[in-house]
Design a protein around this motif. Sequence first.
Motif, PDB file in Angstrom:
ATOM      1  N   SER A 364       0.821  -1.195   0.000  1.00 53.59           N
ATOM      2  CA  SER A 364       0.000   0.000   0.000  1.00 53.59           C
ATOM      3  C   SER A 364       0.863   1.256   0.000  1.00 53.59           C
ATOM      4  N   SER A 366       0.148   5.618   0.341  1.00 51.73           N
ATOM      5  CA  SER A 366      -0.880   6.609   0.638  1.00 51.73           C
ATOM      6  C   SER A 366      -0.247   7.994   0.755  1.00 51.73           C
ATOM      7  N   LYS A 400      -5.020  10.050  -0.981  1.00 53.41           N
ATOM      8  CA  LYS A 400      -4.973   9.058  -2.048  1.00 53.41           C
ATOM      9  C   LYS A 400      -4.344   7.790  -1.501  1.00 53.41           C
ATOM     10  N   GLU A 401      -4.962   6.674  -1.839  1.00 49.24           N
ATOM     11  CA  GLU A 401      -4.434   5.375  -1.412  1.00 49.24           C
ATOM     12  C   GLU A 401      -4.433   4.413  -2.590  1.00 49.24           C
ATOM     13  N   ASN A 402      -3.340   3.695  -2.725  1.00 46.27           N
ATOM     14  CA  ASN A 402      -3.205   2.687  -3.779  1.00 46.27           C
ATOM     15  C   ASN A 402      -2.713   1.405  -3.132  1.00 46.27           C
ATOM     16  N   THR A 403      -3.574   0.395  -3.089  1.00 42.72           N
ATOM     17  CA  THR A 403      -3.253  -0.855  -2.407  1.00 42.72           C
ATOM     18  C   THR A 403      -3.463  -2.034  -3.346  1.00 42.72           C
ATOM     19  N   THR A 404      -2.498  -2.928  -3.350  1.00 48.02           N
ATOM     20  CA  THR A 404      -2.580  -4.155  -4.147  1.00 48.02           C
ATOM     21  C   THR A 404      -2.679  -5.349  -3.223  1.00 48.02           C
ATOM     22  N   ILE A 419      -6.465  -4.464  -7.139  1.00 48.74           N
ATOM     23  CA  ILE A 419      -5.877  -3.150  -6.937  1.00 48.74           C
ATOM     24  C   ILE A 419      -6.976  -2.194  -6.486  1.00 48.74           C
ATOM     25  N   ASN A 420      -6.814  -1.648  -5.304  1.00 47.94           N
ATOM     26  CA  ASN A 420      -7.778  -0.685  -4.759  1.00 47.94           C
ATOM     27  C   ASN A 420      -7.181   0.718  -4.811  1.00 47.94           C
ATOM     28  N   ILE A 421      -7.883   1.631  -5.472  1.00 49.98           N
ATOM     29  CA  ILE A 421      -7.447   3.022  -5.560  1.00 49.98           C
ATOM     30  C   ILE A 421      -8.536   3.896  -4.954  1.00 49.98           C
ATOM     31  N   HIS A 423      -9.564   7.852  -3.789  1.00 47.08           N
ATOM     32  CA  HIS A 423      -9.320   9.289  -3.840  1.00 47.08           C
ATOM     33  C   HIS A 423     -10.355   9.982  -2.953  1.00 47.08           C
ATOM     34  N   GLU A 462     -11.829  -0.574  -7.728  1.00 48.46           N
ATOM     35  CA  GLU A 462     -11.173  -1.857  -7.522  1.00 48.46           C
ATOM     36  C   GLU A 462     -11.140  -2.614  -8.842  1.00 48.46           C
TER      37      GLU A 462
END
Length: 824
Positions: A364, A366, A400-404, A419-421, A423, A462
């Motif tokens: 992740s 952020s 902003k968060e980008n988690t795989t 993949i969760n993005i 905003h 997602e």
Amino acid sequence: MKIKILILFSLLNFTFVKAQNSAPETKNIGNVSGSISGKVVDKKTNEAIPYASVTIKDGAKVVSGGITKENGSFTISNLILQELTIEVQFMGYKKQVSNVTLNSENKNITLKTIALEEEATQLTEVSIVKERSSIEQKIDRKVVTVGKDLVASGTTASEIMNNIPTVSVDPQTKELSLRGNTNVKVLVDGKPTNIDATQLLQQIPSSSIKQIELITNPSAKYSPEGMSGIINIILHKNANTGFNGSINSGVTFGITPRLNTALNLNYKVGKVNIYSNYGLNHGKNRNHGYVNSFRPSLENEQQFEFNSLNTSHLLKLGMDYYIDDKNTFSIYTNQNITNGSGNGLTDVNYLSVLNSDSSQLFQSKSDNNTQTYDLDFKHDFTKKGENIEFQANVSNTKNKENTTYDSTEFNPNSNSSKINIVHGNTNYIQFNVDYVNPLTETTKLEVGAETRIQNTENNFDESTSKPSVFNSTTADNDFTFNRNISSLYTNYSKKWDKWSGQIGVRIENYAIDGDFQRNENSVNPTTSFSGNQTTKDNIFSVYPSAFFTYAANDKNSFNFNYSRRVDRPSIGQISPIRERTSPLVEFRGNPELEPQFTNSFEVNYTRTTKIGSITSGVFYRQINNEINRTIYKNPSDSKQDIVSYSNFDNNNAFGVETSANLKFAKWWSANASADAYFKTVKGTVENANTGLMENGEIDVVSFNARVNQTFTATKNLKINLFGMYRGRDLGLQFERSPMYKADIGATYSILKGKGSITGRLNDIFNNMHFQFDGSIPYKQAGAFYWESRTVYVGLNYMFGGGKNKALQRKQRDANETQSGGGMM
């Protein structure tokens, strides 16, 4: 944001230069003006003293001023030709005063060298960070002044909160609670923020904190939100004449080192005071744990590993401008920038061969950026104590968060990657007007109005690759949430004989409008979802409050107070869009959630003795429409539970607490506190055997104690010993085992008291961890461990000069209760 900061710096820099190089407006006749020059040195060493404050007065009136250069010289120009008084001062030195006369024959005067004599006692007046933390009991709050002992106990606000009386931070979830209740409102410098309290406390460096106010029963002047009260974090703001500041920097050594540092600067001359505070927190955290679950037919063992790297920057920059004796204008900004990254691993091992084991790896990143701008104007009327204050506060938060998530079920073709993005954007505006009028020497009237407007937009995307044949979802969810609150309040206070009191009422209109768009497509068509969910509400409420104090004598005083409060659901509690997920648990909000209301009563007794003061109290809360967690099975995944929220019936809670600030001897002092809470925990859980939802209820008693002792070994060496015990806590789902630790530290003063070195060993015996054992909705047990045993090494240094001339803090910033006759 960079452009806004650049503009603000430019404006402040222009004001700074004008204040330093330009004299206030003077009445020169025929454009005839003079100047005064000189040099300031140390009387003993004859070394130049830079940044010393030079003030030019006409009698008692300040007409001009400035500061000395690096070589100790100064020149003050544009002075009227007349007799003037010159005052030269610098921190740690005696003030030097002299008189000169400027006339047409002697317009430009160069003074003899001004030699300042050192005054060792001066340092105690301007100490920015105290050696030892102190606790002061006021009529409606405890005020904790953060000393070096607390700064050394943790690098963030979240870590030092566990050392504050009646406050606890859950070591695993980082959730904050006051008096055993998590419904608490957090303010920074008396203002709300857009950042979730859990996240906010981890972003503020502990060395940037001046005071922590625990306001358990606020008056009608303040927002009624937060059932258990308000925690107000006050950041450093110095107000000494001239240029001065401090730097506090430390490193915490655990498995990996973590940096915590803060720089405080202040420049005050003439009518202008400019101040700034910069805090940096950087470091990596590691923790791990396990949960063993005995859910029928799904018995399993879960192992967790988490790693995170976070860097946060907190900048406070502001200016006070004293227009004249009656009018003051203030402006400041808080800029908070946080960057984080982390990874973790969850392994699920099922005991039955009928279920496939699984593993989930997540990574992740952020980013969070919050900008706050505050304007304040205060006018004092001719009548002493009568004033009106206007204030506007604007803030914006972007995250902003980008988690795989890479999941594996030990079955053919079962791997998946998601993949969760996320905003998010939140805008907040607050306007206040407050009027105070002392009707007589013993009575006072306060009236005011407040408007709060909050708009939030959030997007959750997602995407899925390598879809699992068992379950896979692609989501594109959005929501907008608008909240408007309009308030009016009035307080009336009076003092008579040994009694003083204040009664007040606040009326509020609360309106919300939320639109949640859910689009979740699963490989299983029966579990797909697409549609809108909306929530609207408009509530008019009245919040009365009352405070009474009886001072029997100089040693004994009693305080009685009451207030009605509200806990409004947060966006996270309302939003049906999932917040976070793991192989076995998913978190969602409930759009149907309604506010809960609380009637809060308190009685406190303070006893002052020769060695200090002791305050004891009892409180009672009657709660209506209580908000609690609920757990139910995910219809899209039979192995996964959904954690959400719901309203329940009325509830009651009460407790007792005591705190003491004592000095047993010249070499031994202590802060101590203990509290016990009695409450009923309610919730809805799913019966693991029947699959039906059932209401649960359980009575809970919890006990906590803290002792912070300081031993003065020598003039320069102080030793600190801290111990805490948090008793068992029984929840609806599990019982938490007791937690306890002991810390030891020392502070050594250097550089004639201007600096100090601090060392501390936290959790000497390395026994702090979170352990639980539960039976609802099924048997489970587990524990979580983190870097509890650490070593801290820090340096504090004060520099600059100027006699302490602290400004009167704006009432709302200090969150002070106002009253008549000086009673509160």
